[in-house]
Write an enzyme that holds these catalytic residues in place. Structure first.
Site, short mmCIF file in Angstrom:
data_model
loop_
_atom_site.label_atom_id
_atom_site.label_comp_id
_atom_site.label_asym_id
_atom_site.label_seq_id
_atom_site.Cartn_x
_atom_site.Cartn_y
_atom_site.Cartn_z
CG HIS A 145 0.77 -1.58 -0.11
ND1 HIS A 145 1.22 -2.69 -0.76
CD2 HIS A 145 1.16 -1.73 1.16
CE1 HIS A 145 1.84 -3.49 0.08
NE2 HIS A 145 1.83 -2.93 1.27
C1 UD1 Z 1 -0.37 -2.03 6.33
C2 UD1 Z 1 0.97 -2.34 6.95
C3 UD1 Z 1 1.96 -2.70 5.84
C4 UD1 Z 1 1.41 -3.78 4.94
C5 UD1 Z 1 0.04 -3.42 4.43
C6 UD1 Z 1 -0.51 -4.59 3.70
C7 UD1 Z 1 1.64 -1.11 8.99
C8 UD1 Z 1 2.46 0.00 9.50
N1 UD1 Z 1 1.53 -1.19 7.65
O1 UD1 Z 1 -0.20 -0.89 5.52
O2 UD1 Z 1 3.16 -3.18 6.42
O3 UD1 Z 1 2.29 -3.97 3.86
O4 UD1 Z 1 -0.82 -3.11 5.55
O5 UD1 Z 1 -1.61 -4.31 2.93
O6 UD1 Z 1 1.11 -1.87 9.75
N2 UD1 Z 1 -7.74 1.27 4.50
C9 UD1 Z 1 -9.04 1.07 4.11
N3 UD1 Z 1 -9.60 -0.14 4.39
C10 UD1 Z 1 -8.95 -1.15 5.03
C11 UD1 Z 1 -7.64 -0.91 5.43
C12 UD1 Z 1 -7.04 0.30 5.16
O7 UD1 Z 1 -9.67 1.94 3.52
O8 UD1 Z 1 -9.54 -2.22 5.25
C13 UD1 Z 1 -7.09 2.56 4.15
C14 UD1 Z 1 -7.32 3.67 5.17
O9 UD1 Z 1 -7.41 4.87 4.48
C15 UD1 Z 1 -6.02 3.61 5.95
C16 UD1 Z 1 -4.99 3.26 4.89
O10 UD1 Z 1 -5.68 2.36 4.04
O11 UD1 Z 1 -5.72 4.84 6.57
C17 UD1 Z 1 -3.75 2.62 5.43
O12 UD1 Z 1 -4.02 1.49 6.24
P1 UD1 Z 1 -2.94 1.01 7.36
O13 UD1 Z 1 -3.41 -0.27 7.98
O14 UD1 Z 1 -2.60 2.15 8.23
O15 UD1 Z 1 -1.65 0.76 6.53
P2 UD1 Z 1 -1.41 0.03 5.15
O16 UD1 Z 1 -0.89 1.03 4.18
O17 UD1 Z 1 -2.63 -0.75 4.78
N1 UDP Z 2 -2.77 -9.97 -2.40
C1 UDP Z 2 -4.10 -10.30 -2.68
N2 UDP Z 2 -4.86 -9.45 -3.44
C2 UDP Z 2 -4.35 -8.30 -3.96
C3 UDP Z 2 -2.99 -7.96 -3.67
C4 UDP Z 2 -2.24 -8.82 -2.89
O1 UDP Z 2 -4.58 -11.36 -2.24
O2 UDP Z 2 -5.08 -7.59 -4.66
C5 UDP Z 2 -1.98 -10.89 -1.54
C6 UDP Z 2 -0.64 -11.32 -2.06
O3 UDP Z 2 -0.74 -12.42 -2.92
C7 UDP Z 2 0.08 -11.67 -0.77
C8 UDP Z 2 -0.43 -10.63 0.19
O4 UDP Z 2 -1.67 -10.18 -0.36
O5 UDP Z 2 -0.31 -12.96 -0.33
C9 UDP Z 2 0.55 -9.49 0.33
O6 UDP Z 2 -0.03 -8.46 1.03
P1 UDP Z 2 0.38 -6.94 0.85
O7 UDP Z 2 1.06 -6.74 -0.44
O8 UDP Z 2 -0.84 -6.16 1.14
O9 UDP Z 2 1.36 -6.71 2.07
P2 UDP Z 2 2.95 -6.86 2.28
O10 UDP Z 2 3.31 -8.25 1.92
O11 UDP Z 2 3.59 -5.82 1.43
O12 UDP Z 2 3.12 -6.54 3.71
#
Ligand code: UD1
Ligand code: UDP
Length: 366
Positions: A211
């Site tokens: 992601h």
């Molecule tokens: C965010 C964090 C990242 C983390 C990740 C974990 C920041 C800058 N990034 O990234 O560090 O690793 O979360 O998962 O804070 N969206 C949905 N539903 C949701 C959430 C998101 O559809 O519930 C989609 C939307 O299209 C959104 C995109 O995901 O624009 C990105 O979401 P965003 O929270 O901006 O960043 P992540 O890539 O999720």
């Molecule tokens: N995780 C989860 N379901 C998934 C993918 C990840 O529960 O389908 C959990 C994973 O085990 C860890 C956390 O989500 O505990 C990590 O989150 P993510 O990878 O979204 O964010 P990051 O750590 O890169 O910020």
């Protein structure tokens, strides 16, 4: 307890990786009568599979407030959290704000607090990828610069903070709250029927997560990665719970064309823990997954050029394989043909990090 001796905190959670970090802290606070904790969900993540499911899996109580900021640009999300936090902080005047990790909610809530002269405790401080192109790196540096308590998970965290001029007395090496949650839930996860539901055998598949903007936002790069995953899938099934960010790129820029691998919805915490625990190999660009695979002793290939969690490489089972598809394929082949690092569990990743953190806060705020 008289009201004057209460320690009043506000705690923030906003995105998927925050929930497993805040859970053991909330449990520890709940066991100590002096602490009163007001829990704020910023709403950065909001899908059932990215948010509420984790509250249920991890037994986190309902938040006291939800800012419902939703998705947006970095500036929009940061500004919305700032605007939402200011009146809450002003009304409650907590003795400290508790933030975890490195997401936009972490940075914005911390900034709102310090501007109101409310001290910030940052859990998972000091991690650095030295890559300022990564949005989280900016969040880490700025949050740490604003924090009064910096709780670090690994020795590199302490070194990074000292190099940035943070006074040693603010830095506390306490271990890893994400591993507290893993330790507390592994037995339950092993009881899950995840593999049966997915038709997988223990040791008979590769688990994949992806992601990071650097991997998924450019559809051409993403398509090249997908081609490698398809190749690996021909040797061993690749199971891919797709993050909504990645799903959006597939739908909007790859005309909905998913790779020929096992595509599934994001998994709940217990299901995903079970999936990782029994995988032959985990392919990821996640931060947290690098740490969890190290504790599980499962080989992990991180598809990034760097890591802010070097102890997972020097001591754990993680290897930084980069973003180049050829290197990813070679790395996977190496591991699937039996050559995987042994690894050991890093110091203080023992399930008791939250206790150490709350001990420090109770001493300093008591
Ligand atoms: C965010 C964090 C990242 C983390 C990740 C974990 C920041 C800058 N990034 O990234 O560090 O690793 O979360 O998962 O804070 N969206 C949905 N539903 C949701 C959430 C998101 O559809 O519930 C989609 C939307 O299209 C959104 C995109 O995901 O624009 C990105 O979401 P965003 O929270 O901006 O960043 P992540 O890539 O999720
Ligand atoms: N995780 C989860 N379901 C998934 C993918 C990840 O529960 O389908 C959990 C994973 O085990 C860890 C956390 O989500 O505990 C990590 O989150 P993510 O990878 O979204 O964010 P990051 O750590 O890169 O910020």
């Amino acid at each position: 307890m008289s009201e004057s001796s209460a320690i009043r905190l506000m705690a923030i959670a906003g995105a998927r990786p925050n929930f497993m970090k805040i859970a053991p802290l909330l449990a520890e606070f709940a066991g100590r009568p002096r602490f009163e904790v007001f829990l704020v969900h910023t709403g950065q993540h909001y899908d059932e599979l990215m948010s509420d499911g984790f509250f249920r899996d991890l037994g986190i109580r309902a938040p006291d407030a939800n800012l419902a900021v939703g998705s947006g640009t970095h500036a929009e999300m940061t500004a919305d959290v700032l605007r939402g936090m200011e009146p809450l902080l002003s009304a409650h005047r907590p003795d400290a704000l508790i933030v975890v990790g490195d997401v936009n909610s972490t940075l914005a809530a911390s900034l709102a607090a310090v501007k109101l002269d409310i001290r910030v405790a940052h859990i998972e401080a000091g991690l650095r990828s030295s890559d300022r192109g990564m949005p989280e790196e900016i969040n880490r540096i700025l949050t740490d610069a604003m924090s009064e308590w910096l709780f670090v998970t690994e020795p590199s965290g302490r070194e990074n903070l000292l190099r940035e001029g943070i006074p040693a007395e603010k830095i506390h090496f306490v271990g890893n709250v994400m591993i507290d949650t893993l330790e507390a839930n592994l037995a339950r996860a092993r009881q899950m029927d995840t593999l049966e539901r997915l038709g997988l055998a223990p040791g008979g598949y590769v688990a994949l997560t992806l992601h990071r903007p650097s991997n998924v936002d450019d559809p051409e790069h993403l398509a090249r990665l997908f081609a490698v995953f398809e190749e690996i899938h021909r040797d061993l099934p690749v199971v891919f719970p797709v993050h909504p960010r990645t799903r959006a790129v597939i739908e909007q820029q790859l005309r909905g064309k998913t790779p020929e691998i096992r595509i599934i919805e994001p998994l709940g915490y217990l299901d995903f823990l079970r999936l990782m625990a029994d995988a032959r190999l985990v392919l990821t660009d996640s931060g947290g997954v690098q740490e969890e695979t190290t504790v599980l002793g499962v080989p992990c290939l991180t598809m990034r050029e760097n890591t802010e969690r070097p102890v997972t490489v020097t001591e754990g089972t993680n290897q930084i394989v980069g973003r180049d598809p050829v290197r990813i394929r070679e790395g996977a082949r190496r591991i699937l043909s039996g050559s995987a690092p042994e690894g050991r569990i890093p110091e203080l990743w023992d399930g008791a990090a939250a206790k150490r953190i709350v001990d420090v806060l109770e001493r300093d705020l008591g």
